[in-house]
Enzyme design. Structure first.
Site, mmCIF file in Angstrom:
data_model
loop_
_atom_site.group_PDB
_atom_site.id
_atom_site.type_symbol
_atom_site.label_atom_id
_atom_site.label_comp_id
_atom_site.label_asym_id
_atom_site.label_seq_id
_atom_site.Cartn_x
_atom_site.Cartn_y
_atom_site.Cartn_z
ATOM 1 N N LYS A 18 0.841 -1.205 0.000
ATOM 2 C CA LYS A 18 0.000 0.000 0.000
ATOM 3 C C LYS A 18 0.868 1.243 0.000
ATOM 4 C CE LYS A 18 0.469 1.461 4.562
ATOM 5 N NZ LYS A 18 1.205 2.655 4.976
ATOM 6 N N GLY A 107 4.334 -4.190 3.993
ATOM 7 C CA GLY A 107 4.727 -5.517 3.514
ATOM 8 C C GLY A 107 4.413 -6.600 4.541
ATOM 9 N N GLY A 108 4.711 -6.346 5.799
ATOM 10 C CA GLY A 108 4.427 -7.329 6.860
ATOM 11 C C GLY A 108 2.932 -7.565 7.005
ATOM 12 N N SER A 109 2.159 -6.505 6.882
ATOM 13 C CA SER A 109 0.700 -6.645 6.956
ATOM 14 C C SER A 109 0.181 -7.400 5.746
ATOM 15 C CB SER A 109 0.033 -5.269 7.025
ATOM 16 O OG SER A 109 0.470 -4.589 8.171
ATOM 17 N N ASP A 142 -2.545 -2.281 10.052
ATOM 18 C CA ASP A 142 -2.764 -2.195 8.601
ATOM 19 C C ASP A 142 -3.311 -3.483 7.979
ATOM 20 O OD1 ASP A 142 -1.879 0.392 8.425
ATOM 21 O OD2 ASP A 142 0.183 -0.158 7.918
HETATM 22 O O1 C5P Z 1 -0.069 -2.261 14.518
HETATM 23 P P1 C5P Z 1 1.333 -2.231 14.012
HETATM 24 O O2 C5P Z 1 2.141 -3.409 14.439
HETATM 25 O O3 C5P Z 1 1.418 -1.958 12.551
HETATM 26 O O4 C5P Z 1 1.982 -0.948 14.697
HETATM 27 C C1 C5P Z 1 3.346 -0.847 15.000
HETATM 28 C C2 C5P Z 1 3.549 0.217 16.067
HETATM 29 O O5 C5P Z 1 3.244 1.518 15.535
HETATM 30 C C3 C5P Z 1 2.664 0.091 17.284
HETATM 31 O O6 C5P Z 1 3.258 -0.726 18.260
HETATM 32 C C4 C5P Z 1 2.551 1.537 17.788
HETATM 33 O O7 C5P Z 1 3.691 1.884 18.538
HETATM 34 C C5 C5P Z 1 2.612 2.335 16.499
HETATM 35 N N1 C5P Z 1 1.275 2.723 16.008
HETATM 36 C C6 C5P Z 1 0.608 3.784 16.605
HETATM 37 N N2 C5P Z 1 -0.625 4.148 16.146
HETATM 38 C C7 C5P Z 1 -1.194 3.503 15.101
HETATM 39 C C8 C5P Z 1 -0.541 2.432 14.473
HETATM 40 C C9 C5P Z 1 0.709 2.058 14.948
HETATM 41 O O8 C5P Z 1 1.114 4.406 17.547
HETATM 42 N N3 C5P Z 1 -2.392 3.903 14.684
#
Ligand code: C5P
Length: 300
Positions: A18, A107-109, A142
């Site tokens: 994305k 990419g991980g998502s 994501d």
């Molecule tokens: O959910 P994901 O693993 O993609 O998010 C990685 C990190 O990014 C979370 O641990 C958080 O610290 C931060 N994050 C955030 N607010 C979001 C998405 C992610 O603070 N809406």
């Protein structure tokens, strides 16, 4: 006599990356996550996953330095799917990574979404999109978008999706600088200290997309994490993409990839050729917007 339906042995999934056409931070949640307002777009750059029936769970990422352990999003997605469905089964999962890592391109998502979509098909589990998205939301902010894909206005922590009409025809030239990627939690932590002078108008961008207005989409493009991503090459790359004819240029997600929006494929490819010459260490891609998220592309 009707032939018995043989169970699938293997499925191949394509899971697109994305780009953020815009990203604004609008607040903070009680759990420390950030409230976001974004327009997200899946693009024609794919993780390819092959999932085979197996009793145990195995994960390989040939040619990638990403660790195939229990913290890998693909592994977590498989565990969560098998738990939820109660299936006494496993899978041999191979992820051929194309999407750059720590780039802000999810990419991980995409890997997690690909595993959920792939296991759903492989085992005929028939989970609905909303069940898959609910499972995905527990794996990463994501992942629901990586499942649904297309063009969406996205809010909440990234998990509240409003599908929009397809974005106006265009091509993206995407540059992942060689200087190293960005850690998303670190970028958000810097945002908490530094804030941002950039707050894109995502509502205006949604209106432009609904009107099929590429110039309006570009005028409203922006990313509130750009100044605090820590990716030092962002301003220079953005400027160079504009010089090479991009109608807009910005960072995606928490970085470090930067992209330009071009009206034609030829213009995007010409810019990519120049940038590949000027920055031989960088990864440079060209991709159009695509509809849909992770999808099964082959069955055996
Ligand atoms: O959910 P994901 O693993 O993609 O998010 C990685 C990190 O990014 C979370 O641990 C958080 O610290 C931060 N994050 C955030 N607010 C979001 C998405 C992610 O603070 N809406």
């Amino acid at each position: 006599m009707p032939r018995p339906v043989l169970p699938l042995r293997e499925v191949t999934v394509l899971a697109p990356a994305k780009l953020n056409l815009s990203l604004d931070v609008t607040g903070r949640m009680p759990n420390g996550y950030h409230a976001l307002d974004m327009v997200m777009q899946t693009v024609g750059l794919y993780e390819r996953l092959v999932l085979r029936r197996s009793a145990g769970l195995h994960l390989r990422l040939p040619g990638s330095r990403v660790f195939a352990g229990e913290n890998n999003t693909a592994w977590k997605a498989a565990v969560s799917f098998l738990r939820y469905t109660g299936l006494l089964a496993g899978a041999d999962i191979t992820v051929y990574k194309e999407v750059p890592v720590r780039a802000g391109m999810a990419g991980g998502s995409a890997d997690a979404a690909g595993v959920l979509a792939g296991l759903n098909e492989l085992y005929g589990a028939r989970l609905s999109m909303s069940e898959l998205c609910a499972l995905g939301a527990q794996l990463g902010a994501d992942v629901p978008f990586a499942l649904l894909g297309g063009t969406c206005r996205v809010s909440g922590v990234g998990d509240v999706l409003k599908p929009l009409p397809p974005c106006p025809a265009c091509w993206f030239c995407i540059v992942m600088p060689a200087g190293g990627g960005v850690s998303t939690p670190e970028a958000f932590a810097r945002y908490d200290t530094l804030g941002s002078s950039l707050h894109p108008d995502c509502a205006a961008q949604e209106a432009a997309i609904r009107a099929g207005d590429l110039a309006g989409l570009c005028a409203a493009a922006g990313n509130a994490l750009e100044e605090c991503s820590g990716a030092s090459e962002t301003p220079a790359l953005k400027a160079r993409l504009r010089q090479l004819g991009a109608a807009a240029s910005l960072m995606t997600g928490s970085g470090a990839a930067v992209y330009g929006v071009f009206e034609t494929e030829a213009a995007a490819r010409a810019a990519a050729e120049t940038l590949s010459r000027e920055k031989p260490e960088a990864q440079v891609f060209c991709a159009p917007p695509v509809r849909g998220g992770a999808r099964v592309a082959g069955r055996r």
